[in-house]
Each structure stands twice: as structure tokens, then as C-alpha cells.
Design an enzyme around this catalytic site. Structure first.
Site, PDB file in Angstrom:
ATOM      1  N   GLU A 211      -8.373  -5.170   5.168  1.00  9.17           N
ATOM      2  CA  GLU A 211      -8.152  -4.759   3.725  1.00  9.17           C
ATOM      3  C   GLU A 211      -7.046  -5.550   3.184  1.00  9.17           C
ATOM      4  OE1 GLU A 211      -8.558  -0.806   5.328  1.00  9.17           O
ATOM      5  OE2 GLU A 211      -9.421  -0.147   3.442  1.00  9.17           O
TER       6      GLU A 211
ATOM      7  N   HIS B 241     -12.937   2.677  -0.196  1.00  7.98           N
ATOM      8  CA  HIS B 241     -13.051   1.593   0.785  1.00  7.98           C
ATOM      9  C   HIS B 241     -13.683   0.365   0.420  1.00  7.98           C
ATOM     10  CE1 HIS B 241     -13.295   5.096   4.242  1.00  7.98           C
ATOM     11  NE2 HIS B 241     -12.029   4.860   4.084  1.00  7.98           N
TER      12      HIS B 241
ATOM     13  N   LYS C  84       3.259   0.738   3.298  1.00  8.49           N
ATOM     14  CA  LYS C  84       2.642  -0.188   4.380  1.00  8.49           C
ATOM     15  C   LYS C  84       2.774  -1.522   3.557  1.00  8.49           C
ATOM     16  CE  LYS C  84      -0.483   2.866   6.778  1.00  8.49           C
ATOM     17  NZ  LYS C  84      -1.589   3.145   6.230  1.00  8.49           N
TER      18      LYS C  84
ATOM     19  N   ASP D 284      -9.524  12.255  16.668  1.00  2.45           N
ATOM     20  CA  ASP D 284      -9.521  10.895  17.419  1.00  2.45           C
ATOM     21  C   ASP D 284     -10.542  10.769  18.294  1.00  2.45           C
ATOM     22  OD1 ASP D 284      -8.898   8.797  19.067  1.00  2.45           O
ATOM     23  OD2 ASP D 284      -6.681   8.873  18.614  1.00  2.45           O
TER      24      ASP D 284
ATOM     25  N   HIS E 237     -18.218   1.711   7.405  1.00  3.72           N
ATOM     26  CA  HIS E 237     -16.740   1.578   7.657  1.00  3.72           C
ATOM     27  C   HIS E 237     -16.301   3.042   8.253  1.00  3.72           C
ATOM     28  CE1 HIS E 237     -12.679   1.030   6.471  1.00  3.72           C
ATOM     29  NE2 HIS E 237     -12.499   2.288   6.781  1.00  3.72           N
ATOM     30  N   LEU E 238     -16.117   2.901   9.904  1.00  2.00           N
ATOM     31  CA  LEU E 238     -15.936   4.278  10.410  1.00  2.00           C
ATOM     32  C   LEU E 238     -14.478   4.415  10.853  1.00  2.00           C
ATOM     33  CD1 LEU E 238     -19.151   4.115  12.451  1.00  2.00           C
ATOM     34  CD2 LEU E 238     -18.887   5.160  10.067  1.00  2.00           C
ATOM     35  N   GLY E 239     -13.432   4.819  10.243  1.00  2.00           N
ATOM     36  CA  GLY E 239     -12.142   5.050  10.478  1.00  2.00           C
ATOM     37  C   GLY E 239     -12.026   6.423  10.557  1.00  2.00           C
TER      38      GLY E 239
ATOM     39  N   ARG F 228     -12.709  15.444   7.134  1.00  2.00           N
ATOM     40  CA  ARG F 228     -13.461  15.925   5.851  1.00  2.00           C
ATOM     41  C   ARG F 228     -14.878  16.081   6.275  1.00  2.00           C
ATOM     42  NH1 ARG F 228     -11.557  10.689   3.315  1.00  2.00           N
ATOM     43  NH2 ARG F 228      -9.509  11.086   2.597  1.00  2.00           N
TER      44      ARG F 228
ATOM     45  N   ARG G 197      -2.500  -2.079  -3.610  1.00  2.00           N
ATOM     46  CA  ARG G 197      -3.597  -1.273  -3.430  1.00  2.00           C
ATOM     47  C   ARG G 197      -3.562  -0.100  -4.320  1.00  2.00           C
ATOM     48  NH1 ARG G 197      -5.114   3.250   0.873  1.00  2.00           N
ATOM     49  NH2 ARG G 197      -7.201   3.589   0.294  1.00  2.00           N
TER      50      ARG G 197
ATOM     51  N   VAL H 237     -13.045   3.290  14.511  1.00  2.00           N
ATOM     52  CA  VAL H 237     -14.239   3.867  15.224  1.00  2.00           C
ATOM     53  C   VAL H 237     -15.172   2.670  15.250  1.00  2.00           C
ATOM     54  CG1 VAL H 237     -15.978   5.466  15.458  1.00  2.00           C
ATOM     55  CG2 VAL H 237     -13.563   5.988  14.753  1.00  2.00           C
ATOM     56  N   GLY H 238     -15.703   2.148  14.162  1.00  2.00           N
ATOM     57  CA  GLY H 238     -16.813   1.194  14.475  1.00  2.00           C
ATOM     58  C   GLY H 238     -16.456   0.031  14.935  1.00  2.00           C
TER      59      GLY H 238
ATOM     60  N   ASN I 149       0.940  -1.178   0.109  1.00  2.00           N
ATOM     61  CA  ASN I 149       0.101  -0.097   0.067  1.00  2.00           C
ATOM     62  C   ASN I 149       0.774   1.144   0.002  1.00  2.00           C
ATOM     63  OD1 ASN I 149      -1.615   2.080   0.540  1.00  2.00           O
ATOM     64  ND2 ASN I 149      -2.618   1.126   2.336  1.00  2.00           N
TER      65      ASN I 149
ATOM     66  N   ARG J 132     -11.413   8.593  20.472  1.00  2.00           N
ATOM     67  CA  ARG J 132     -11.362   8.417  21.853  1.00  2.00           C
ATOM     68  C   ARG J 132     -11.279   9.763  22.762  1.00  2.00           C
ATOM     69  NH1 ARG J 132      -6.385   4.454  19.997  1.00  2.00           N
ATOM     70  NH2 ARG J 132      -6.671   6.171  18.497  1.00  2.00           N
TER      71      ARG J 132
HETATM   72  P1  ADP Z   1      -7.799   4.991   9.037  1.00  2.00           P
HETATM   73  O1  ADP Z   1      -7.435   3.540   8.410  1.00  2.00           O
HETATM   74  O2  ADP Z   1      -8.543   5.576   8.327  1.00  2.00           O
HETATM   75  O3  ADP Z   1      -6.483   5.811   9.197  1.00  2.00           O
HETATM   76  P2  ADP Z   1      -8.654   3.581  11.340  1.00  2.00           P
HETATM   77  O4  ADP Z   1      -9.870   2.465  10.678  1.00  2.00           O
HETATM   78  O5  ADP Z   1      -7.349   2.874  11.706  1.00  2.00           O
HETATM   79  O6  ADP Z   1      -8.458   4.702  10.200  1.00  2.00           O
HETATM   80  O7  ADP Z   1      -9.425   4.147  12.515  1.00  2.00           O
HETATM   81  C1  ADP Z   1      -8.745   5.192  13.161  1.00  2.00           C
HETATM   82  C2  ADP Z   1      -9.503   5.831  13.934  1.00  2.00           C
HETATM   83  O8  ADP Z   1     -10.114   4.822  14.750  1.00  2.00           O
HETATM   84  C3  ADP Z   1      -8.800   7.050  15.137  1.00  2.00           C
HETATM   85  O9  ADP Z   1      -8.615   8.125  14.769  1.00  2.00           O
HETATM   86  C4  ADP Z   1      -9.646   6.961  16.034  1.00  2.00           C
HETATM   87  O10 ADP Z   1     -10.636   8.053  16.075  1.00  2.00           O
HETATM   88  C5  ADP Z   1     -10.522   5.722  16.224  1.00  2.00           C
HETATM   89  N1  ADP Z   1     -10.056   4.632  17.288  1.00  2.00           N
HETATM   90  C6  ADP Z   1      -9.347   3.884  17.457  1.00  2.00           C
HETATM   91  N2  ADP Z   1      -9.434   3.075  18.615  1.00  2.00           N
HETATM   92  C7  ADP Z   1     -10.576   3.500  19.140  1.00  2.00           C
HETATM   93  C8  ADP Z   1     -11.202   3.296  20.633  1.00  2.00           C
HETATM   94  N3  ADP Z   1     -10.648   2.394  21.286  1.00  2.00           N
HETATM   95  N4  ADP Z   1     -12.044   4.111  20.674  1.00  2.00           N
HETATM   96  C9  ADP Z   1     -12.564   4.819  19.983  1.00  2.00           C
HETATM   97  N5  ADP Z   1     -12.207   5.262  18.545  1.00  2.00           N
HETATM   98  C10 ADP Z   1     -10.856   4.578  18.311  1.00  2.00           C
END
Ligand code: ADP
Length: 403
Positions: free
Chosen positions: A389, A185, A19, A287, A213-215, A246, A96, A336-337, A12, A289
Site C-alpha cells: 500500500e 483497502h 507509520k 490470528d 485482501h485478507l488481513g 469484525r 493515507r 492471511v492471503g 499513515n 496462524r
Molecule cells: P492488517 O494490515 O489488516 O493489520 P495484515 O495484512 O498485516 O493485517 O495481516 C495480519 C494477519 O495476517 C494476522 O492477524 C494473521 O492472522 C495473518 N498472518 C500473518 N502471517 C501469517 C501466516 N504465516 N499464516 C497465517 N496467517 C498469517
């Protein structure tokens, strides 16, 4: 390819990072996982984690000038573990590629014509495709004889019907500039919908799913019988849900307004909407968290940001419920998800009328495994399915070369 060649190296390549994962497709073992970052800077960093045998993570900081050096460094680390790029067990390299445009709807064996086609798509993904192309070129130079496969983030969404894929703008203009909704995604949505079907113990063909998909980036998709019928990202990853940085959906006239009234230029607005908006723009943190901690402490900006994030998520769940007509499961994935129980609880709260309920105790369980978080009697399942992925890219790659 020899019959013992069962390994796939997944690459990637980003603009300043690579990566990688080496997977054995006989049993899905991960033989190595790593990352080179800050390529081109004085202090580039390589982190390599061999798996199994209790091997230690190796980390070094030194100047890595370009992607060629980066890939050579990766090859060196793999060789140290006896799993180098010259191993007869290596079947292929899977890359990728972010944007496959209208051309690519499946993993594709790379030759010069395919590479040229991916280059033609650069205007659609100016930030991503050039780095992916550099990665492909470099890997081909290192192992010209080895099959290399492009796996596109957009491919899974290519089954969207025109009603969902088209914007309601002038058709001539749209066609001339390949403007339509592509979605991103896709490897994650594909992997997660298949794993969700396994979790539910039913064939994917029978299921209607809403995948969230919540990242840091975030997207929703409506999947009917294993095929994507709608997704929230569009021409670019900017459309749809509120994300880390975004904005997601806004009135496009906001852009004209910023030009006319705030005197902002195109690049500045691009940066505002992609990098300084979303959760970050609303409360200064992206973030989840940290945001959840601030919400617990009564912080007003974080509470509003969380509220806007959840409101948008609910709107998409409702919209995709209507698109699908009947829903078997809502599936949460990505950082996040998978980890933020309060986000899942808030997104599903109040949707009992749609058959959607979360069981507080199940939702609080922390696990890396696919699991249900809805009570047994629920009409519609709510599930958490960790995404992978790299595994999906390796699968798509291996399926092409293991013919
Ligand atoms: P990407 O691949 O889009 O960079 P990820 O799928 O790795 O992102 O998700 C990253 C996000 O997940 C972080 O920015 C954070 O907001 C959230 N996250 C990770 N661990 C936790 C947790 N324990 N609780 C809440 N949110 C979390």
C-alpha cells in the site's frame, strides 16, 4: 520541485500511531521504514529501520506527547541518515486518508479547501479521518512549501456502478446522509490488480479479476478491465467478509434485536460488531496462524470459526464470478492471503466447476514474490500477489507532483 526530487515520504497516521516509509521513485527503493506507536502515552515507542548499507534498526522508548512531536522525532531519525525532510530530493509527502466520501476519486494535492473537505467527511469515518487530518496538518506545518497529497482508501472503488454502490433503502434518507457503499483497502486492490496483470503478462484492460485482501481487516473486490465494479466493504469497513474482529455481513435487524432484547446501547453494539466479533468473537483468537494450529489440534471452536470464514469467502467468490461473468484470475493478498496456504486451498476447494483449482505443491511454496498457485492447465488462474500500500500511495503522490 527540482528535477532531482524523486523521493516521497508516505505517512499513515492513526489515532495513536504514525507509520512511515521514505521511497525513492526512480527505482522504488525503500530508504527508511518506521513506526511511532503509543503516542500520548508515557512509554511511546519509535522504531526506525534505514535500508541499505547494512544499517541497524534503531528503537527508542520515551514519551512522545502528540503527532507533532512524533513527526519531529521521525524527521530527526531521517536527518540522522542524511535523508531529512529538508533534503532537496524530497518531492512530496503522501498521506493515507481512509475516507474520501463521494468527493475524492483519485489522489489529490492538499490545499486548505481539500483539507476542509476531508474534515467534512469525519462523520463517515469518525475513527480514522481525524487522525489522518492531524497527520496532514502536522506535516504541512513542518514543510509548508512541500506538495502534500491525500491518497484515499475509498478512491479505487469510486468506479462502482450505482447498482453495486447503492443500498436498497429510501433514496432521500440515503442522499441526505451520504449513505452508500464506498469500499476500503482501495490502494491495496489497485496495486494488487495491476501487479496481477503483470504476473499474467496481459494488459489490465483485458482482465477480469477477483481480488481477496485478507488481513486482519478483509475485503473482496471484482475488478473488470482495471476498474472496480463491486467490493465487499460498504459505508464502513464492517460489511462483507468475516474479519479478525469484525462480523462482516449480518442481518441489520440483529442491531435492533440487541437494543430491544439485550438492552445494549449503540456504542456497545458498535464495539461488539467491530472489535469483539469475527474470528475473535467466534473462537477467542484473531490470528490465523493460531487458528490453524488449533484446527490441526481438533479444537471445535477454531474449526467452526475457520469454517464460517471460508464459507463467507466462497460466497463472495461466487457472487463476484456472477458479477463479472468471466473471470481470468482470483488473487489472494495481505497477511492471511499471502501466507495462509490452508485458507487459499479451502476457499478454492470444490470450485472446479468454475474453472478454479489450486495446485497443492505450488500453494505450499512460501515466497514474497507474486506467483501462480493454480496448475498450468487451469481455466482460471489462482494467484498470490503481496500487497504494497505504501508503494501505491507513493506512486499516486509522485504522479501528481512529477508532472
Ligand atoms: P492488517 O494490515 O489488516 O493489520 P495484515 O495484512 O498485516 O493485517 O495481516 C495480519 C494477519 O495476517 C494476522 O492477524 C494473521 O492472522 C495473518 N498472518 C500473518 N502471517 C501469517 C501466516 N504465516 N499464516 C497465517 N496467517 C498469517
Amino acid at each position: 520541485m527540482t528535477s532531482q526530487a524523486t523521493r516521497v515520504l508516505v505517512l499513515n497516521s492513526g489515532s495513536s500511531s504514525v507509520k512511515y516509509q521514505l521511497l525513492d521513485m526512480r527505482d522504488g527503493t525503500r530508504l527508511a521504514v518506521g513506526l511511532v506507536e503509543r503516542i500520548g502515552e508515557r512509554a511511546s515507542r519509535l522504531v526506525h529501520t534505514p535500508s541499505g548499507g547494512g544499517a541497524e534498526k534503531r528503537e527508542r522508548t520515551e514519551r512522545i506527547a502528540d503527532h507533532e512531536q512524533a513527526l519531529k522525532a521521525v524527521a530527526g531519525e531521517l536527518a540522522r541518515d542524511g535523508i531529512g525532510l529538508d533534503s532537496p530530493e524530497l518531492a512530496a509527502i503522501g498521506h493515507r486518508v481512509v475516507h474520501g466520501g463521494p468527493e475524492f476519486s483519485a489522489p489529490t494535492l492538499i490545499d486548505d479547501a481539500v483539507l476542509a473537505e476531508i474534515e467534512r467527511l469525519v462523520p463517515l469515518a469518525p475513527l480514522h479521518n481525524p487522525a489522518n487530518i492531524t497527520g496532514i496538518r502536522t506535516a504541512r506545518a513542518l514543510r509548508p512549501d512541500l506538495p502534500q497529497v491525500a491518497v484515499f482508501d475509498t478512491a479505487f472503488h469510486s468506479t462502482m456502478p450505482e447498482d453495486a454502490a447503492r443500498y436498497a433503502i429510501d433514496t432521500g434518507t440515503a442522499d441526505a446522509h451520504r449513505i452508500r457503499r464506498y469500499g476500503f483497502h482501495g490502494t491495496s486492490h489497485a496495486y494488487v490488480s495491476r501487479r496481477a496483470a503483470e504476473l499474467l503478462g496481459r494488459p489490465p484492460e483485458e482482465l477480469n479479476l477477483i481480488v481477496l485482501h485478507l488481513g486482519n481487516g478483509a475485503s473482496a473486490s471484482a475488478v473488470a478491465g482495471g476498474r472496480c465494479v463491486d467490493t465487499s466493504m460498504g459505508l464502513t469497513p464492517l460489511e462483507g467478509l468475516v474479519m479478525g474482529t469484525r462480523s462482516g455481513d449480518i442481518d441489520p435487524a440483529v442491531v435492533f434485536h440487541l437494543e430491544r432484547v439485550a438492552g445494549m446501547g449503540t456504542d456497545e453494539i458498535d464495539e461488539l460488531l467491530n472489535k469483539k466479533s469475527g474470528l475473535m468473537g467466534l473462537c477467542g483468537d484473531n490470528d490465523m496462524r493460531e487458528i490453524l494450529r488449533r484446527v490441526d489440534g481438533g479444537d471445535a471452536a477454531a474449526t467452526l470459526a475457520f469454517g464460517i470464514y471460508i464459507h463467507r469467502l466462497k460466497k463472495y467468490i461466487g457472487a463476484y464470478y456472477a458479477v463479472l461473468g468471466r473471470v481470468d484470475a482470483v488473487v489472494f493478498t495481505a497477511g492471511v492471503g499471502e501466507n495462509a496456504a490452508p485458507v487459499r486451498a479451502a476457499a478454492i476447494a470444490g470450485l472446479g466447476g468454475l474453472g478454479l483449482v489450486v495446485d497443492a505443491e505450488l500453494n505450499a511454496v512460501r515466497s514474497g514474490e507474486p506467483r501462480l498457485v493454480s496448475p498450468g492447465h487451469a481455466r482460471v488462474a489462482v494467484a498470490v500477489v503481496p500487497t504494497d500500500e505504501e508503494m501505491e500511495i507513493a506512486r499516486g503522490t509522485f504522479a501528481l507532483v512529477d508532472a
